[in-house]
Scaffold this motif. Sequence first.
Motif, PDB file in Angstrom:
ATOM      1  N   GLY A   1      64.735 -45.973 -57.440  1.00 29.33           N
ATOM      2  CA  GLY A   1      64.121 -47.152 -58.044  1.00 29.33           C
ATOM      3  C   GLY A   1      62.876 -47.584 -57.288  1.00 29.33           C
ATOM      4  N   TYR A   2      62.230 -46.621 -56.642  1.00 23.58           N
ATOM      5  CA  TYR A   2      61.051 -46.918 -55.817  1.00 23.58           C
ATOM      6  C   TYR A   2      59.843 -47.246 -56.689  1.00 23.58           C
ATOM      7  CZ  TYR A   2      57.209 -46.204 -52.526  1.00 23.58           C
ATOM      8  OH  TYR A   2      56.089 -46.361 -51.760  1.00 23.58           O
ATOM      9  N   ARG A   3      59.190 -48.374 -56.388  1.00 21.68           N
ATOM     10  CA  ARG A   3      57.940 -48.744 -57.061  1.00 21.68           C
ATOM     11  C   ARG A   3      56.785 -48.868 -56.066  1.00 21.68           C
ATOM     12  NH1 ARG A   3      61.815 -51.895 -59.227  1.00 21.68           N
ATOM     13  NH2 ARG A   3      61.120 -53.810 -58.255  1.00 21.68           N
TER      14      ARG A   3
ATOM     15  N   ASP B   1      64.607 -54.137 -50.795  1.00 22.12           N
ATOM     16  CA  ASP B   1      65.902 -53.540 -51.152  1.00 22.12           C
ATOM     17  C   ASP B   1      66.671 -53.120 -49.901  1.00 22.12           C
ATOM     18  OD1 ASP B   1      65.381 -53.901 -53.850  1.00 22.12           O
ATOM     19  OD2 ASP B   1      64.832 -51.806 -54.219  1.00 22.12           O
TER      20      ASP B   1
ATOM     21  N   PHE C   1      71.356 -46.572 -51.665  1.00 23.39           N
ATOM     22  CA  PHE C   1      70.572 -45.858 -52.670  1.00 23.39           C
ATOM     23  C   PHE C   1      71.272 -44.587 -53.139  1.00 23.39           C
ATOM     24  CE2 PHE C   1      67.649 -48.327 -50.099  1.00 23.39           C
ATOM     25  CZ  PHE C   1      66.879 -48.955 -51.060  1.00 23.39           C
TER      26      PHE C   1
ATOM     27  N   GLN D   1      62.274 -40.632 -56.126  1.00 19.29           N
ATOM     28  CA  GLN D   1      61.809 -41.995 -56.338  1.00 19.29           C
ATOM     29  C   GLN D   1      62.470 -42.640 -57.554  1.00 19.29           C
ATOM     30  OE1 GLN D   1      57.517 -42.405 -56.275  1.00 19.29           O
ATOM     31  NE2 GLN D   1      57.326 -40.970 -54.579  1.00 19.29           N
ATOM     32  N   ARG D   2      62.642 -41.881 -58.632  1.00 13.87           N
ATOM     33  CA  ARG D   2      63.234 -42.424 -59.857  1.00 13.87           C
ATOM     34  C   ARG D   2      64.672 -42.880 -59.631  1.00 13.87           C
ATOM     35  NH1 ARG D   2      60.613 -41.020 -64.555  1.00 13.87           N
ATOM     36  NH2 ARG D   2      62.514 -40.679 -65.771  1.00 13.87           N
TER      37      ARG D   2
END
Length: 195
Positions: free
Chosen positions: A137-139, A147, A154, A133-134
């Motif tokens: 850039g997953y929020r 995205d 990615f 996830q980091r």
Amino acid sequence: MTLGKAELLQAIAGKNRGLLASEADNLAILAAVARLEEFNPTPRPLEAAEKLDGNWRLLYTTSTELLGIGRFPVLTLGQIYQCIRVKTQQVFNIAEVTSLPLLEGLVSVAARFEPVSDRRVDVGFERGIFGLQRLIGYRNPSQFIQDIQSGKRFAAADFRIDPGNRKGWLDITYLDDDLRIGRGNEGSVFVLTRV
């Protein structure tokens, strides 16, 4: 809330999307699903775009493919989402996975769907994204989908899926303002709630 809906939600409570369900639990849940499907308030769900569109969180499934993610020794299955964009006929399946600190992962598949009846869609899988996830850039699901739709690539295993390899269909057998039930071509049942 209808009695049948309350009965189903009670039956799936504490079953961790099906991971903790015994055979007897699964039989009781599937019986509650079938009873609720008989009273579907939206018999033509594909004509109810305002109800169908949006982000849905998985409450229960019989899909061994999805539940299999949570059976790896060092992984814990987090939330699973199915996000439907009716206007573009896209669906995004997103599974959050936790492991060691700072190693939270994501397993995602993007697909296109085509209505073939009042309640069935054919699904063609197009893209898979697996990674941390980091690094991705997953929020949250909405940001991640934006995205993807913008064409972003990615820092992950981000690949095209050969259309001939992954096709299926899904019947939407129950739809109201906050609950959706579907049955897939592999015999799997999905119960989801609107986010």
